[in-house]
Motif scaffolding. Structure first.
Motif, PDB file in Angstrom:
ATOM      1  N   THR A  90      48.553  52.960 -68.522  1.00  0.00           N
ATOM      2  CA  THR A  90      49.793  52.716 -69.335  1.00  0.00           C
ATOM      3  C   THR A  90      50.495  53.971 -69.404  1.00  0.00           C
ATOM      4  O   THR A  90      51.683  54.280 -69.507  1.00  0.00           O
ATOM      5  CB  THR A  90      49.340  52.305 -70.613  1.00  0.00           C
ATOM      6  OG1 THR A  90      48.811  50.854 -70.455  1.00  0.00           O
ATOM      7  CG2 THR A  90      50.788  52.004 -71.560  1.00  0.00           C
ATOM      8  N   ASP A  91      49.803  55.176 -69.747  1.00  0.00           N
ATOM      9  CA  ASP A  91      50.289  56.173 -70.136  1.00  0.00           C
ATOM     10  C   ASP A  91      50.782  57.184 -68.831  1.00  0.00           C
ATOM     11  O   ASP A  91      51.971  57.969 -68.797  1.00  0.00           O
ATOM     12  CB  ASP A  91      49.287  57.472 -70.753  1.00  0.00           C
ATOM     13  CG  ASP A  91      48.007  57.565 -70.110  1.00  0.00           C
ATOM     14  OD1 ASP A  91      47.734  56.925 -69.081  1.00  0.00           O
ATOM     15  OD2 ASP A  91      47.164  58.378 -70.695  1.00  0.00           O
ATOM     16  N   ARG A 151      52.235  55.370 -66.432  1.00  0.00           N
ATOM     17  CA  ARG A 151      53.619  54.674 -66.209  1.00  0.00           C
ATOM     18  C   ARG A 151      54.528  55.348 -67.163  1.00  0.00           C
ATOM     19  O   ARG A 151      55.827  55.590 -66.889  1.00  0.00           O
ATOM     20  CB  ARG A 151      53.395  53.093 -66.576  1.00  0.00           C
ATOM     21  CG  ARG A 151      52.472  52.513 -65.303  1.00  0.00           C
ATOM     22  CD  ARG A 151      52.793  51.046 -65.282  1.00  0.00           C
ATOM     23  NE  ARG A 151      52.353  50.225 -66.732  1.00  0.00           N
ATOM     24  CZ  ARG A 151      50.933  49.947 -66.702  1.00  0.00           C
ATOM     25  NH1 ARG A 151      50.193  50.294 -65.642  1.00  0.00           N
ATOM     26  NH2 ARG A 151      50.567  49.557 -67.883  1.00  0.00           N
ATOM     27  N   LEU A 152      54.382  55.495 -68.445  1.00  0.00           N
ATOM     28  CA  LEU A 152      55.037  55.896 -69.387  1.00  0.00           C
ATOM     29  C   LEU A 152      55.278  57.490 -68.891  1.00  0.00           C
ATOM     30  O   LEU A 152      56.848  57.777 -69.155  1.00  0.00           O
ATOM     31  CB  LEU A 152      54.286  56.155 -70.805  1.00  0.00           C
ATOM     32  CG  LEU A 152      55.135  56.925 -71.684  1.00  0.00           C
ATOM     33  CD1 LEU A 152      56.262  56.107 -72.502  1.00  0.00           C
ATOM     34  CD2 LEU A 152      54.153  57.177 -73.185  1.00  0.00           C
ATOM     35  N   LEU A 153      54.802  58.235 -68.510  1.00  0.00           N
ATOM     36  CA  LEU A 153      55.196  59.711 -67.892  1.00  0.00           C
ATOM     37  C   LEU A 153      55.732  59.674 -66.887  1.00  0.00           C
ATOM     38  O   LEU A 153      56.453  60.515 -66.507  1.00  0.00           O
ATOM     39  CB  LEU A 153      53.869  60.343 -68.064  1.00  0.00           C
ATOM     40  CG  LEU A 153      53.260  60.767 -69.355  1.00  0.00           C
ATOM     41  CD1 LEU A 153      51.991  61.446 -69.184  1.00  0.00           C
ATOM     42  CD2 LEU A 153      54.109  61.278 -70.494  1.00  0.00           C
ATOM     43  N   ASP A 154      55.724  58.559 -65.927  1.00  0.00           N
ATOM     44  CA  ASP A 154      56.483  58.578 -64.712  1.00  0.00           C
ATOM     45  C   ASP A 154      58.078  58.221 -65.005  1.00  0.00           C
ATOM     46  O   ASP A 154      58.422  57.308 -65.489  1.00  0.00           O
ATOM     47  CB  ASP A 154      55.996  57.502 -63.661  1.00  0.00           C
ATOM     48  CG  ASP A 154      56.389  57.501 -62.328  1.00  0.00           C
ATOM     49  OD1 ASP A 154      57.465  58.139 -62.190  1.00  0.00           O
ATOM     50  OD2 ASP A 154      55.974  56.790 -61.496  1.00  0.00           O
ATOM     51  N   SER A 155      58.817  59.275 -64.468  1.00  0.00           N
ATOM     52  CA  SER A 155      60.301  59.080 -64.820  1.00  0.00           C
ATOM     53  C   SER A 155      61.019  58.464 -63.842  1.00  0.00           C
ATOM     54  O   SER A 155      62.221  58.204 -63.935  1.00  0.00           O
ATOM     55  CB  SER A 155      60.822  60.522 -65.038  1.00  0.00           C
ATOM     56  OG  SER A 155      60.645  61.413 -63.694  1.00  0.00           O
ATOM     57  N   ARG A 156      60.358  58.135 -62.746  1.00  0.00           N
ATOM     58  CA  ARG A 156      61.072  57.249 -61.742  1.00  0.00           C
ATOM     59  C   ARG A 156      61.137  55.877 -61.884  1.00  0.00           C
ATOM     60  O   ARG A 156      60.662  55.431 -62.953  1.00  0.00           O
ATOM     61  CB  ARG A 156      60.369  57.532 -60.490  1.00  0.00           C
ATOM     62  CG  ARG A 156      60.017  58.930 -59.908  1.00  0.00           C
ATOM     63  CD  ARG A 156      59.388  58.999 -58.687  1.00  0.00           C
ATOM     64  NE  ARG A 156      57.837  58.729 -59.205  1.00  0.00           N
ATOM     65  CZ  ARG A 156      56.863  58.531 -58.256  1.00  0.00           C
ATOM     66  NH1 ARG A 156      56.705  58.556 -56.965  1.00  0.00           N
ATOM     67  NH2 ARG A 156      55.561  58.224 -58.929  1.00  0.00           N
TER      68      ARG A 156
END
Length: 258
Positions: free
Chosen positions: A7-8, A10-15
């Motif tokens: 989950t984190d 995906r949160l930190l992925d800016s794409r």
């Protein structure tokens, strides 16, 4: 069924697509944040009065001077002044309160033709949503004062009337300032709406119409005092009931009753 990413991560992925920020579930969080910010900022405000009026009132208009006098009188009586934070009549009331040493609050709204809060706001919040903003006007005020205004002012006036009429809020005076401006509306309600059976006679008593700033303050103070007495009476009655119940329970335990 096992996620390939955390989950984190995906949160930190800016794409990826950004459409999610415009979806209704995301808007719910924005709405929630506006209520949290408003409640947090105004919870310790103390007694306050919400003042409404036109954003189009010019600074050289007598109505602007009236708004300044009103804001000052309310501040001197110990009330914070809450407005929509915009120019015109709102700025006038904020200015009067600020110059009189009172607390001046602006609750702004995101609009395409108004930019930011006026410079006389000690406390200011900008809202995206009208309904969240309207809640703050009512929740933290002991009354409404309505200066001459247009559709936005009408909206705020009649929403307040409905809330008082339906007893969603109690001991809540609504004072319309400007007999020449508001007199026609007031008379229409009395001469047309009342005979048609769309409102009842007591509903007319929900509105106070005046040109006198001192009278505005007197109406607000009388209503607040009446509300304080009523709440004190209700509290005393509840305390007496609780004491009687505790006494009865104590008597029952002494005589062996269950």
């Amino acid at each position: 069924m096992v996620e390939s990413t955390t989950t984190d991560q995906r949160l930190l992925d800016s794409r990826g697509p950004t459409d999610w920020v415009h979806t209704d579930p995301w808007r719910v969080l924005r709405i929630q944040s506006e209520f949290v910010e408003g409640f947090g900022m105004l919870a310790e405000l103390g007694r306050a009065v919400s003042v409404f009026g036109s954003a189009r009132t010019h600074r050289d208009d007598p109505e602007y001077a009236l708004g300044v006098r009103l804001g000052a009188a309310l501040a001197e009586a110990g009330y914070a002044v809450i407005t929509g934070g915009g120019p015109g009549a709102m700025e006038a009331a904020n200015k009067g309160a600020c110059e009189a040493g009172g607390t001046s609050v602006g609750l702004g709204i995101e609009l395409p033709f108004e930019q930011g809060l006026n410079p006389w706001c000690d406390i200011g919040i900008n809202f995206r949503y009208f309904f969240a903003r309207k809640t703050m006007f009512v929740k933290y005020a002991q009354g409404f004062v309505v200066l001459p205004g247009g559709f936005g002012t009408f909206d705020e006036l009649f929403e307040a009337l409905v809330l008082v009429q339906t007893r969603k809020v109690t001991s809540f005076p609504i004072v319309m300032v400007g007999t020449e401006y508001w007199g026609g509306l007031f008379e229409w309600i009395r001469a047309t709406v009342l005979p048609a059976g769309k409102v009842s006679e007591p509903d007319l008593d929900l509105l106070h119409l005046t040109d006198d700033v001192d009278e505005v303050v007197e109406v607000i103070q009388a209503s607040v005092s009446s509300g304080d007495v009523k709440r004190a009476g209700e509290k005393a009655a509840l305390d007496a009931m609780q004491l009687a119940e505790e006494s009865a329970m104590g008597d029952g335990s002494r005589d062996g009753s269950p």
